[in-house]
Motif scaffolding. Structure first.
Motif, PDB file in Angstrom:
ATOM      1  N   TYR A  41      58.962  18.541  63.937  1.00 27.02           N
ATOM      2  CA  TYR A  41      57.697  18.381  64.663  1.00 27.02           C
ATOM      3  C   TYR A  41      56.588  19.269  64.085  1.00 27.02           C
ATOM      4  O   TYR A  41      55.475  18.807  63.831  1.00 27.02           O
ATOM      5  N   CYS A  76      54.427  20.853  78.905  1.00 25.32           N
ATOM      6  CA  CYS A  76      54.668  20.065  77.683  1.00 25.32           C
ATOM      7  C   CYS A  76      54.547  20.978  76.462  1.00 25.32           C
ATOM      8  O   CYS A  76      53.923  20.616  75.459  1.00 25.32           O
ATOM      9  N   ASP A  99      58.851  22.433  79.189  1.00 23.27           N
ATOM     10  CA  ASP A  99      58.920  21.109  78.565  1.00 23.27           C
ATOM     11  C   ASP A  99      60.156  20.420  79.131  1.00 23.27           C
ATOM     12  O   ASP A  99      61.033  21.086  79.696  1.00 23.27           O
ATOM     13  N   ALA A 128      56.631  17.712  83.789  1.00 22.32           N
ATOM     14  CA  ALA A 128      55.245  17.996  84.162  1.00 22.32           C
ATOM     15  C   ALA A 128      54.755  17.127  85.311  1.00 22.32           C
ATOM     16  O   ALA A 128      53.669  17.355  85.843  1.00 22.32           O
ATOM     17  N   ALA A 144      48.842  21.069  75.900  1.00 23.17           N
ATOM     18  CA  ALA A 144      48.286  20.628  74.612  1.00 23.17           C
ATOM     19  C   ALA A 144      49.040  19.399  74.133  1.00 23.17           C
ATOM     20  O   ALA A 144      50.267  19.443  73.971  1.00 23.17           O
TER      21      ALA A 144
HETATM   22  C1  LIG Z   1      53.023  16.144  71.177  1.00 21.86           C
HETATM   23  S1  LIG Z   1      54.130  17.295  71.891  1.00 21.86           S
HETATM   24  C2  LIG Z   1      53.087  18.699  72.184  1.00 21.86           C
HETATM   25  C3  LIG Z   1      53.815  20.004  72.112  1.00 21.86           C
HETATM   26  C4  LIG Z   1      52.965  21.253  72.157  1.00 21.86           C
HETATM   27  N1  LIG Z   1      52.242  21.386  73.393  1.00 21.86           N
HETATM   28  C5  LIG Z   1      52.014  21.348  70.994  1.00 21.86           C
HETATM   29  O1  LIG Z   1      50.866  21.675  71.199  1.00 21.86           O
HETATM   30  O2  LIG Z   1      52.435  21.140  69.861  1.00 21.86           O
HETATM   31  C6  LIG Z   1      54.327  16.635  73.510  1.00 21.86           C
HETATM   32  C7  LIG Z   1      55.370  17.355  74.301  1.00 21.86           C
HETATM   33  O3  LIG Z   1      55.307  16.886  75.644  1.00 21.86           O
HETATM   34  C8  LIG Z   1      56.616  16.860  76.147  1.00 21.86           C
HETATM   35  N2  LIG Z   1      56.632  15.988  77.324  1.00 21.86           N
HETATM   36  C9  LIG Z   1      56.373  14.668  77.378  1.00 21.86           C
HETATM   37  N3  LIG Z   1      56.513  14.211  78.630  1.00 21.86           N
HETATM   38  C10 LIG Z   1      56.853  15.285  79.399  1.00 21.86           C
HETATM   39  C11 LIG Z   1      57.111  15.456  80.778  1.00 21.86           C
HETATM   40  N4  LIG Z   1      57.075  14.441  81.639  1.00 21.86           N
HETATM   41  N5  LIG Z   1      57.390  16.705  81.231  1.00 21.86           N
HETATM   42  C12 LIG Z   1      57.445  17.743  80.369  1.00 21.86           C
HETATM   43  N6  LIG Z   1      57.233  17.637  79.044  1.00 21.86           N
HETATM   44  C13 LIG Z   1      56.932  16.422  78.564  1.00 21.86           C
HETATM   45  C14 LIG Z   1      57.439  16.371  74.988  1.00 21.86           C
HETATM   46  O4  LIG Z   1      58.797  16.689  75.153  1.00 21.86           O
HETATM   47  C15 LIG Z   1      56.791  17.106  73.831  1.00 21.86           C
HETATM   48  O5  LIG Z   1      57.444  18.327  73.587  1.00 21.86           O
END
Ligand SMILES: C[S@@+](CC[C@H](N)C(=O)[O-])C[C@H]1O[C@@H](n2cnc3c(N)ncnc32)[C@H](O)[C@@H]1O
Length: 254
Positions: A41, A76, A99, A128, A144
């Motif tokens: 990632y 997240c 997360d 979330a 983010a």
């Molecule tokens: C694009 S990544 C962003 C990660 C980090 N915030 C960054 O800035 O790089 C999106 C993240 O949201 C998390 N995510 C998506 N849906 C979620 C949910 N319902 N509850 C918690 N986390 C979630 C995913 O597991 C992932 O790690």
């Protein structure tokens, strides 16, 4: 970059032609995508954004206005970059990174081993849309590049509203709508062609990157997201465009 008051909600006609992504944006699907790409990632982020994502997170931390002693919940949080930037660059007393994908948090935990700041930092599994913390327990909640992956945004907004103290702020960094049309066309071309190819090469999972692209193109533009936040009860909503609106930081107050 500019700060604009939330004055109007424009219809976003350009987004009407977005082809639906194959399948629904269910939590299970999102979980599977991030579990599969967790170890690549960060590399994907750096290559696909040419490193600008780090600048955006730093700017978000500055805009969040976190004060000495604040408790901050980062939703997240993924591999933890925003949580750790908050811990390093502010005087928050505590940062809780959360997360719902354990594989992403494992990468964050490895980064935490090298962290030496004053704020207490922890990572925990949290959906979330269903936050397991008490009412009014944080001064600031951040997220983010996470909100666009949530199938139920109103549930997230209402949960964040609940866990914020009165006067607390929800700070959202997310991809948004570039403000200049030629730039917008180039950007959509880049999203459609370059990102799935790069993501596919790095992870072998091109369809997931196609899906993530679609989620960017479907996400509400700046004014529409502000309207959703207002609907959820937030006030004093502002946004700050980053890189001509490729991304935006929304700040909403309880
Ligand atoms: C694009 S990544 C962003 C990660 C980090 N915030 C960054 O800035 O790089 C999106 C993240 O949201 C998390 N995510 C998506 N849906 C979620 C949910 N319902 N509850 C918690 N986390 C979630 C995913 O597991 C992932 O790690």
């Amino acid at each position: 970059m500019s700060a604009k008051p939330d004055e109007s909600v424009e219809p976003d006609l350009e987004r009407g032609d977005v082809t639906p992504a194959p399948g629904e944006a269910t939590s299970e699907r999102v979980r599977g995508i991030f579990a599969g790409i967790a170890n690549r990632y960060d590399l994907f982020n750096i290559l696909s954004s040419w490193g600008i994502d780090r600048v955006w997170r730093k700017r978000t931390v500055r805009l969040a206005g976190i004060r000495k002693g604040d408790r901050v919940l980062d939703l997240c949080a993924g591999t933890g970059d925003l949580s750790l930037a908050i811990a390093r660059d502010t005087e928050a007393s505590e940062v809780v990174g959360s997360d719902f994908v354990p594989e992403m948090l494992e990468v964050a935990e490895r980064k935490l081993e090298r962290y030496e700041g004053r704020a207490a930092v922890s990572f925990c599994l949290v959906d979330a849309q269903d936050i397991p913390f008490d009412d009014e327990s944080f001064e600031v909640v951040t997220v983010a590049f996470g909100v666009r992956n949530l199938p139920d945004r109103p549930a997230n907004f209402s949960e964040v509203f609940r866990v914020l103290r009165p006067g607390g702020r929800y700070v959202i960094l997310e991809f948004s709508r570039p403000i200049l049309a030629p730039f917008r066309w180039f950007y959509h071309f880049y999203l459609r062609l370059v990102i799935p190819v790069l993501g596919g090469l790095l992870t072998g999972d091109r369809p997931s990157f196609q899906y993530l692209n679609d989620s960017i193109r479907r996400f509400p533009a700046q004014a529409a997201l502000s309207a959703e936040l207002r609907e959820a009860g937030f006030t004093a909503i502002t946004w700050h465009n980053l890189s001509f609106g490729i991304a935006a930081v929304h700040i909403a107050t309880k």
